[in-house]
Design a protein around this motif. Structure first.
Motif, PDB file in Angstrom:
ATOM      1  N   UNK A   1       6.547  -3.887 -10.219  1.00  0.00           N
ATOM      2  CA  UNK A   1       6.108  -3.150 -11.395  1.00  0.00           C
ATOM      3  C   UNK A   1       4.587  -3.102 -11.508  1.00  0.00           C
ATOM      4  N   UNK A   2       3.895  -4.117 -10.953  1.00  0.00           N
ATOM      5  CA  UNK A   2       2.438  -4.153 -11.076  1.00  0.00           C
ATOM      6  C   UNK A   2       1.824  -2.920 -10.410  1.00  0.00           C
ATOM      7  N   UNK A   3       2.321  -2.586  -9.211  1.00  0.00           N
ATOM      8  CA  UNK A   3       1.806  -1.418  -8.511  1.00  0.00           C
ATOM      9  C   UNK A   3       2.080  -0.148  -9.294  1.00  0.00           C
ATOM     10  N   UNK A   4       3.293  -0.079  -9.837  1.00  0.00           N
ATOM     11  CA  UNK A   4       3.703   1.108 -10.588  1.00  0.00           C
ATOM     12  C   UNK A   4       2.804   1.324 -11.798  1.00  0.00           C
ATOM     13  N   UNK A   5       2.515   0.235 -12.505  1.00  0.00           N
ATOM     14  CA  UNK A   5       1.752   0.352 -13.734  1.00  0.00           C
ATOM     15  C   UNK A   5       0.269   0.638 -13.430  1.00  0.00           C
ATOM     16  N   UNK A   6      -0.233   0.065 -12.323  1.00  0.00           N
ATOM     17  CA  UNK A   6      -1.616   0.365 -11.914  1.00  0.00           C
ATOM     18  C   UNK A   6      -1.746   1.839 -11.584  1.00  0.00           C
ATOM     19  N   UNK A   7      -0.792   2.329 -10.792  1.00  0.00           N
ATOM     20  CA  UNK A   7      -0.847   3.725 -10.369  1.00  0.00           C
ATOM     21  C   UNK A   7      -0.759   4.642 -11.576  1.00  0.00           C
ATOM     22  N   UNK A   8       0.113   4.266 -12.534  1.00  0.00           N
ATOM     23  CA  UNK A   8       0.186   5.106 -13.727  1.00  0.00           C
ATOM     24  C   UNK A   8      -1.080   4.984 -14.555  1.00  0.00           C
ATOM     25  N   UNK A   9      -1.558   3.749 -14.709  1.00  0.00           N
ATOM     26  CA  UNK A   9      -2.730   3.532 -15.544  1.00  0.00           C
ATOM     27  C   UNK A   9      -3.961   4.244 -15.019  1.00  0.00           C
ATOM     28  N   UNK A  10      -4.199   4.160 -13.707  1.00  0.00           N
ATOM     29  CA  UNK A  10      -5.427   4.725 -13.152  1.00  0.00           C
ATOM     30  C   UNK A  10      -5.290   6.217 -12.889  1.00  0.00           C
ATOM     31  N   UNK A  11      -4.188   6.622 -12.258  1.00  0.00           N
ATOM     32  CA  UNK A  11      -4.078   8.024 -11.864  1.00  0.00           C
ATOM     33  C   UNK A  11      -3.216   8.857 -12.799  1.00  0.00           C
ATOM     34  N   UNK A  12      -2.506   8.198 -13.738  1.00  0.00           N
ATOM     35  CA  UNK A  12      -1.619   8.955 -14.621  1.00  0.00           C
ATOM     36  C   UNK A  12      -0.438   9.538 -13.887  1.00  0.00           C
ATOM     37  N   UNK A  13       0.003   8.850 -12.819  1.00  0.00           N
ATOM     38  CA  UNK A  13       1.071   9.403 -11.985  1.00  0.00           C
ATOM     39  C   UNK A  13       2.354   8.586 -12.141  1.00  0.00           C
ATOM     40  N   UNK A  14       3.469   9.305 -12.342  1.00  0.00           N
ATOM     41  CA  UNK A  14       4.775   8.641 -12.325  1.00  0.00           C
ATOM     42  C   UNK A  14       5.292   8.697 -10.904  1.00  0.00           C
ATOM     43  N   UNK A  15       5.427   7.525 -10.301  1.00  0.00           N
ATOM     44  CA  UNK A  15       5.782   7.497  -8.888  1.00  0.00           C
ATOM     45  C   UNK A  15       7.208   6.990  -8.677  1.00  0.00           C
ATOM     46  N   UNK A  16       8.145   7.927  -8.569  1.00  0.00           N
ATOM     47  CA  UNK A  16       9.530   7.513  -8.322  1.00  0.00           C
ATOM     48  C   UNK A  16       9.683   6.953  -6.913  1.00  0.00           C
ATOM     49  N   UNK A  17       8.771   7.319  -6.006  1.00  0.00           N
ATOM     50  CA  UNK A  17       8.901   6.907  -4.614  1.00  0.00           C
ATOM     51  C   UNK A  17       8.457   5.464  -4.388  1.00  0.00           C
ATOM     52  N   UNK A  18       8.118   4.757  -5.476  1.00  0.00           N
ATOM     53  CA  UNK A  18       7.690   3.370  -5.319  1.00  0.00           C
ATOM     54  C   UNK A  18       8.800   2.513  -4.702  1.00  0.00           C
ATOM     55  N   UNK A  19      10.043   2.833  -5.051  1.00  0.00           N
ATOM     56  CA  UNK A  19      11.176   2.107  -4.481  1.00  0.00           C
ATOM     57  C   UNK A  19      11.278   2.317  -2.975  1.00  0.00           C
ATOM     58  N   UNK A  20      10.845   3.486  -2.507  1.00  0.00           N
ATOM     59  CA  UNK A  20      10.877   3.745  -1.072  1.00  0.00           C
ATOM     60  C   UNK A  20       9.880   2.866  -0.334  1.00  0.00           C
ATOM     61  N   UNK A  21       8.736   2.585  -0.993  1.00  0.00           N
ATOM     62  CA  UNK A  21       7.732   1.727  -0.361  1.00  0.00           C
ATOM     63  C   UNK A  21       8.249   0.288  -0.268  1.00  0.00           C
ATOM     64  N   UNK A  22       9.019  -0.104  -1.281  1.00  0.00           N
ATOM     65  CA  UNK A  22       9.707  -1.408  -1.269  1.00  0.00           C
ATOM     66  C   UNK A  22      10.619  -1.472  -0.048  1.00  0.00           C
ATOM     67  N   UNK A  23      11.362  -0.370   0.156  1.00  0.00           N
ATOM     68  CA  UNK A  23      12.284  -0.312   1.289  1.00  0.00           C
ATOM     69  C   UNK A  23      11.517  -0.325   2.615  1.00  0.00           C
ATOM     70  N   UNK A  24      10.425   0.424   2.672  1.00  0.00           N
ATOM     71  CA  UNK A  24       9.616   0.457   3.893  1.00  0.00           C
ATOM     72  C   UNK A  24       9.145  -0.954   4.239  1.00  0.00           C
ATOM     73  N   UNK A  25       8.674  -1.689   3.225  1.00  0.00           N
ATOM     74  CA  UNK A  25       8.235  -3.063   3.457  1.00  0.00           C
ATOM     75  C   UNK A  25       9.348  -3.915   4.042  1.00  0.00           C
ATOM     76  N   UNK A  26      10.549  -3.805   3.445  1.00  0.00           N
ATOM     77  CA  UNK A  26      11.674  -4.620   3.911  1.00  0.00           C
ATOM     78  C   UNK A  26      12.040  -4.256   5.347  1.00  0.00           C
ATOM     79  N   UNK A  27      12.050  -2.966   5.668  1.00  0.00           N
ATOM     80  CA  UNK A  27      12.417  -2.557   7.027  1.00  0.00           C
ATOM     81  C   UNK A  27      11.367  -2.990   8.045  1.00  0.00           C
ATOM     82  N   UNK A  28      10.072  -2.854   7.677  1.00  0.00           N
ATOM     83  CA  UNK A  28       9.009  -3.309   8.582  1.00  0.00           C
ATOM     84  C   UNK A  28       9.185  -4.795   8.873  1.00  0.00           C
TER      85      UNK A  28
END
Lengths: 327, 306
Positions: free
Chosen positions: B24-51
């Motif tokens: 959630x920290x990444x999500x809230x930073x991205x929203x706070x700084x860029x004003x962006x709702x990033x649904x793809x954040x879960x995909x980055x979680x998955x990318x990390x796990x697969x790597x």
């Protein structure tokens, strides 16, 4: 007639001619696909009332879609299993009649939309998107853990529900019924668009302060729009469940909410026929790309990105080259 | 229901909450700084796990796997930011939701295409497996305890980064007034890419760490993403402190609710009915919590603006 009007008329003609052709050619599967298009379009027309007119980005419309589905599932299940739904204050055995199911689905969805709207509309912007999403998840998990009605496995209804004077088991008759419902709702949506309420809602989306200054309450307008929107999507859910003769928690899933939203955006937000065009293109893609590759979601994703980044006003916007009438 | 069991469940709740915080920290930073709702954040979680699973599987080293998760997710994040996300800042929330939803489809199917539909397994390393005895006679898995410690260390690091460093000052300034800091000569495009990659790396780290307890599979990110949304809505979008508190609240509610609500229901009804009703209520508990918080404070516990 404007260019958008011509496109709309063409779309309607398509929805009559293609299933008509399929009927004479004996292509039952095409009729089923067309029924899917019409029902998904109906769900998206519902969302478009909140999204296009009211500017309410709801990522939780699967709640109403699923509620409609489960209304049909539960009412029909009790008849099928010979277990009365309740015995007090009077004996009620459930029902297999579509008009009764539709009424129940619409009322239940509208009530739920009222409660959810009351809570969610206190927030706006990003909060609203996330809280509607979370409400969707709440219903999703509830439906999974509610084992009385199938839990994770869902409910199968073996015989499609009846409509007075029609044989709904015949694909073309069921299609005709769904198509009529869609046309009626589209007519209703276009009237709504031009009504005093529609104008006020539009204004509340564009400039809430001014609307408040002339003595209207944006909150009430938005809540009404949200309730109407939820009711229409609930009706679509009941039809969708009847098409598949099956309901499952997947109807409540957030992917479902996303899909309904995709239909609206693909066709064009705030355009009367946007959801219809979106549904036609979506189901066609699903069918054609699904045949070509198991990984068709990649292509769907790329197409969506292209539409969002480069095409203004969705597909209808791209064809007519004009901004939506209300902007 | 003994005290030891309760203590274990509280620790489980903490562990779950602290992992949610990373997400959630990444999500809230991205929203706070860029004003962006990033649904793809879960995909980055998955990318990390697969790597992590792929590298740990190939080299046999869990640590290398973690490094790969951080690097892979940060790289994927930076790439996505430069190619797609950058074009979304000026658009409205609706377009952002759709475009990032499209990214989920691309990421998920791409991963399925590369790795197949079967889950991968990431093993807990030898030195972190097995239980440890805590004061009070509580037996608790070392690995889960390590997760809590790593999470707390990262949280502390994040607070220091935001509060004490130059880049932190820029991030906070970016949250307050984007145009102004651009006018002051800060390369705002670069700042955005860094923030996005930082958020992605945190998500990837969470994915890799949790991946060793659960299986690593396509679609693992979305349930966590939605919980992370609940966390930042409760905490107040843009607030790191709120996110930490929200994450712990959600983690504890989810874990303790699953254990205690069925027990609580048994006081009122027959055991079999109590179990199913309790389970239903437990699965909804965090959403009820969220609704309650929003009724009292529509912008979350620590949120400043709508």
């Amino acid at each position: 007639m404007t260019r958008e009007g011509i496109v709309n008329a063409l779309v309607l003609v398509c929805l009559v001619l293609v299933p008509g052709w399929a009927f004479y050619a004996g292509e039952t599967f095409t009729i089923t696909l067309a029924t899917r298009v019409v029902i998904l379009a109906l769900a998206a027309v519902g969302l478009n009332i909140a999204l296009g007119l009211g500017g309410l980005v709801s990522l939780g419309h699967a709640v109403f879609f699923g509620l409609g589905g489960y209304t049909m599932g539960i009412l029909a299940y009790h008849v099928q299993a010979y277990e009365p739904l309740f015995e007090w204050p009077f004996l009620f055995e459930g029902t297999k009649s579509m008009p009764a199911i539709w009424l129940a689905a619409v009322v239940l969805s509208a009530l739920t939309a009222f409660v959810i709207g009351l809570l969610c509309l206190r927030t706006s912007g990003a909060y609203f998107i996330m809280i509607t999403l979370a409400f969707g998840q709440m219903f999703y998990f509830f439906s999974i853990s509610w084992s009385a009605y199938g839990g994770e496995d869902g409910l199968s209804i073996y015989v499609r529900n009846g409509f007075p004077g029609l044989n709904t088991l015949d694909p073309i008759q069921f299609y005709g019924l769904c198509f009529c419902v869609l046309v009626v709702v589209l007519w209703f949506a276009s009237r709504l668009n031009r009504s005093r309420f529609g104008l006020a809602l539009n204004a509340a989306r564009q400039s809430p302060e001014r609307v408040e200054a002339v003595g209207l309450r944006p909150f009430h307008l938005r809540l009404t729009a949200f309730v109407i929107s939820g009711a229409v999507t609930g009706l679509a859910g009941a039809l969708f469940a009847d098409l598949n003769r099956f309901v499952s928690p997947a109807m409540f899933s957030w992917q479902m909410s996303g899909e309904i939203m995709i239909l609206v955006i693909l066709g064009g937000v705030g355009r009367l026929y946007g959801p219809v065009v979106g549904a036609i293109v979506f189901v066609a893609l699903e069918h054609v790309l699904g045949d070509l590759s198991d990984y068709w979601h990649i292509y769907l994703g790329l197409l969506l990105l292209t539409v969002v980044l480069f095409v203004r006003g969705g597909l209808i916007g791209a064809v007519t080259g004009r901004r939506a009438a209300h902007d | 229901m003994s005290l030891v069991l309760i203590a274990e469940q509280v620790l489980n709740g903490l562990q779950f909450g602290i992992m949610l915080f990373l997400m959630a920290a990444g999500l809230t930073l991205i929203f706070g700084v860029m004003g962006l709702i990033n649904l793809a954040h879960g995909s980055l979680y998955m990318v990390g796990a697969f790597c992590a699973a792929a590298v740990a599987g190939a080299t046999g080293s869990f640590l290398l796997g973690l490094v790969a998760a951080l690097a892979g997710a940060a790289l994927a994040g930076a790439l996505v930011e430069i190619v797609v996300i950058r074009r979304l800042y000026a658009k409205d929330h609706l377009d952002q939701v759709l475009a990032t939803f499209a990214l989920i489809l691309i990421f998920s199917e791409g991963t399925r295409w590369l790795f197949g539909s079967f889950p991968l397994y990431l093993n807990v390393p030898e030195y972190l497996s097995g239980p440890v005895t805590l004061p009070g006679g509580i037996e608790y898995p070392v690995y889960r305890l390590t997760l809590i410690v790593i999470g707390l260390v990262v949280a502390l690091g994040l607070f220091l980064l935001i509060g004490k460093t130059r880049i932190g000052v820029q991030i906070r300034a970016g949250e307050n007034d984007r145009e102004m800091i651009a006018a002051l000569g800060i390369d705002i495009g670069r700042l955005y890419t860094i923030v996005f990659a930082l958020g992605a790396a945190l998500a990837g780290l969470a994915g890799a760490l949790v991946g060793a307890i659960q299986s690593v599979q396509v679609g693992m990110g979305e349930p966590v993403l939605i919980l992370a949304f609940v966390v930042i809505v409760i905490g107040g979008i843009g607030s790191i402190k709120g996110t930490l508190i929200g994450a712990l609240l959600v983690g504890l509610t989810q874990t303790l609710g699953g254990i205690f609500l069925p027990e609580l229901m048994k006081i009122f009804m027959a055991p079999s009915a109590a179990t199913s009703v309790g389970a239903s209520l437990a699965s909804m508990a965090i959403y009820v919590l969220m609704a309650a918080v929003l009724i009292v404070r529509p912008t979350g516990l620590f949120g400043a603006r709508a």
